[in-house]
Design an enzyme around this catalytic site. Structure first.
Site, mmCIF file in Angstrom:
data_model
loop_
_atom_site.group_PDB
_atom_site.id
_atom_site.type_symbol
_atom_site.label_atom_id
_atom_site.label_comp_id
_atom_site.label_asym_id
_atom_site.label_seq_id
_atom_site.Cartn_x
_atom_site.Cartn_y
_atom_site.Cartn_z
ATOM 1 N N HIS A 39 8.054 -7.865 -1.271
ATOM 2 C CA HIS A 39 7.813 -7.068 -0.061
ATOM 3 C C HIS A 39 8.780 -7.489 1.050
ATOM 4 O O HIS A 39 8.646 -7.028 2.187
ATOM 5 C CB HIS A 39 6.386 -7.287 0.448
ATOM 6 C CG HIS A 39 5.314 -6.689 -0.419
ATOM 7 N ND1 HIS A 39 5.362 -5.402 -0.903
ATOM 8 C CD2 HIS A 39 4.136 -7.204 -0.863
ATOM 9 C CE1 HIS A 39 4.265 -5.166 -1.616
ATOM 10 N NE2 HIS A 39 3.516 -6.236 -1.606
ATOM 11 N N ARG A 49 -7.463 3.625 -5.541
ATOM 12 C CA ARG A 49 -8.504 4.251 -4.729
ATOM 13 C C ARG A 49 -8.414 5.751 -4.972
ATOM 14 O O ARG A 49 -8.774 6.234 -6.024
ATOM 15 C CB ARG A 49 -8.310 3.866 -3.243
ATOM 16 C CG ARG A 49 -9.537 4.138 -2.370
ATOM 17 C CD ARG A 49 -9.290 3.701 -0.938
ATOM 18 N NE ARG A 49 -8.208 4.443 -0.320
ATOM 19 C CZ ARG A 49 -8.353 5.554 0.414
ATOM 20 N NH1 ARG A 49 -9.544 6.054 0.619
ATOM 21 N NH2 ARG A 49 -7.299 6.161 0.940
ATOM 22 N N LYS A 50 -7.847 6.519 -4.024
ATOM 23 C CA LYS A 50 -7.761 7.970 -4.235
ATOM 24 C C LYS A 50 -6.420 8.378 -4.824
ATOM 25 O O LYS A 50 -6.339 9.279 -5.645
ATOM 26 C CB LYS A 50 -7.951 8.697 -2.902
ATOM 27 C CG LYS A 50 -9.380 8.742 -2.427
ATOM 28 C CD LYS A 50 -9.486 9.760 -1.305
ATOM 29 C CE LYS A 50 -10.836 9.716 -0.646
ATOM 30 N NZ LYS A 50 -10.857 10.477 0.607
ATOM 31 N N GLY A 51 -5.352 7.767 -4.306
ATOM 32 C CA GLY A 51 -4.022 8.100 -4.818
ATOM 33 C C GLY A 51 -3.599 9.527 -4.520
ATOM 34 O O GLY A 51 -3.023 10.202 -5.373
ATOM 35 N N SER A 70 -4.710 3.550 3.704
ATOM 36 C CA SER A 70 -4.850 2.829 2.442
ATOM 37 C C SER A 70 -4.999 1.334 2.689
ATOM 38 O O SER A 70 -5.849 0.674 2.087
ATOM 39 C CB SER A 70 -3.622 3.104 1.566
ATOM 40 O OG SER A 70 -3.740 2.430 0.344
ATOM 41 N N THR A 119 1.692 -0.691 -7.205
ATOM 42 C CA THR A 119 1.043 -0.753 -8.516
ATOM 43 C C THR A 119 1.491 0.417 -9.385
ATOM 44 O O THR A 119 1.821 0.252 -10.563
ATOM 45 C CB THR A 119 -0.499 -0.681 -8.324
ATOM 46 O OG1 THR A 119 -0.861 -1.423 -7.164
ATOM 47 C CG2 THR A 119 -1.226 -1.192 -9.526
ATOM 48 N N LYS A 170 0.795 -1.245 0.000
ATOM 49 C CA LYS A 170 0.000 0.000 0.000
ATOM 50 C C LYS A 170 0.827 1.295 0.000
ATOM 51 O O LYS A 170 0.330 2.365 0.352
ATOM 52 C CB LYS A 170 -1.011 0.049 1.167
ATOM 53 C CG LYS A 170 -1.857 -1.176 1.364
ATOM 54 C CD LYS A 170 -2.298 -1.865 0.113
ATOM 55 C CE LYS A 170 -3.289 -1.085 -0.724
ATOM 56 N NZ LYS A 170 -3.528 -1.821 -2.011
#
Ligand code: A3P
Length: 302
Positions: free
Chosen positions: A111, A268-270, A141, A52, A48
């Site tokens: 990760h 989502r919002k970013g 997030s 991406t 998060k």
């Protein structure tokens, strides 16, 4: 054998980090068998913090030509299908994958904390790009993301309230956490070996993506030419990989590359600072105090 169905997102403490149980076997396999090449490039971060997004940027950076950006693959694949995670995808599907035929440079993500990386990753000349994000937004997030998991016996968060989940996060109990140990491991390496580890912040990418991506391109040995800069290729890259652009791609609106999450869940919002809409003043105070203690004297701040 361990599977997501059996273990959900339950975590176990392995080598001082919280490993999702379904990733434990792949992690052990890759730690034992993965052989890094000097030309490999790794995208590493906590969940998060911009995985991406950065995968789309790095993939597009490498897949440019004299004609500019070749965005066809980004239109048809979620970024997680273009740069595969060692533990979530590659070694989860095949305990003994043949990675020797991949085109060079091979791009991977993981990760894993620094101390748990395979020795060949630490000791070869391969490069690591580490991305981090302020802990407040990372927490919010991940809360939104993992609360989408339904009917799964898990101890990541969705079965508990945000307060309980926050409590765990503050105690270091988050996937691949403790959060601050993870980032400090890579921060130290980036100071000691700046040609090996490039340390980036989500917030800096947001503020000046062009500058940051020029830095990344230099770091991986594929800098933008003066001609490309004049043509605005770097600006095009940032636009192509913006959250607005990625969200609108059909593959990200409708596709599913993870059994638990639709591709749209990755967007989502970013934005920077969304945590202010969710965390109470005592929560902010508590996490600020932890952050100050953990980062004290390191030269790193958010
Ligand atoms: P928010 O939940 O704060 O919106 P990861 O990819 O590591 O799972 O991180 C997901 C976070 O990155 C989400 O943050 C998501 O909206 C944001 N994100 C995804 N694509 C992005 C992009 N192109 N630009 C900026 N942020 C992006």
């Amino acid at each position: 054998s361990l599977s997501k169905e059996t273990y959900g997102y339950q975590m176990c403490l392995y080598q001082n980090f919280w490993c999702p149980k379904f990733s434990l076997e792949p992690v052990i396999a890759l730690q034992r068998d993965f052989q890094a090449c000097d030309t490999d490039i790794f995208v590493i971060n906590m969940p998060k913090t911009g995985t991406t997004w950065f995968k789309s940027l790095l993939f597009s950076l490498f897949n440019r030509s004299n004609e500019g950006l070749l965005n066809t693959q980004l239109q048809t694949h979620n970024p997680h299908e273009l740069i595969l995670s060692l533990e979530i995808t590659i070694y989860a599907k095949d305990k003994n994958p043949d990675l020797t035929k991949m085109p060079s440079p091979r791009l991977f993500s993981t990760h894993l904390p620094y101390d748990s990386l395979p020795e060949s990753v630490k000791n070869s000349k391969c490069k690591i790009i580490y991305i981090t994000r302020n802990p407040f937004d990372t927490f919010v997030s991940s809360w939104h993301y993992y609360s989408k998991l339904e009917n799964v016996d898990n101890n990541v968060g969705c079965s508990s309230t945000m307060e309980e989940y926050f409590n765990k996060f503050c105690k270091g109990r988050s996937l691949y956490g403790p959060f601050f140990d993870h980032l400090m491991g890579y921060w130290k390496e980036s100071l000691e070996r700046p040609k090996k580890v490039l340390f980036l912040k989500y917030e800096d990418l947001k503020e000046d993506g062009v500058l940051q991506m020029k830095k990344v391109a230099e770091f991986v040995g594929f800098p933008f030419s003066i001609e490309e800069e004049k043509q605005g290729v770097v600006e095009d890259l940032i636009k192509l990989c913006s959250i607005e652009s990625l969200k609108e791609m059909e593959v990200n609106k409708k596709g599913k590359c993870d059994p638990d999450f639709e591709n749209k869940c990755f967007f989502r919002k970013g934005v920077v600072g969304d945590a202010a809409n969710y965390l109470t003043p005592p929560m902010v105070e508590r996490l600020t105090k932890i952050m100050e203690e953990k980062l004290n004297g390191s030269g790193l701040s958010f």
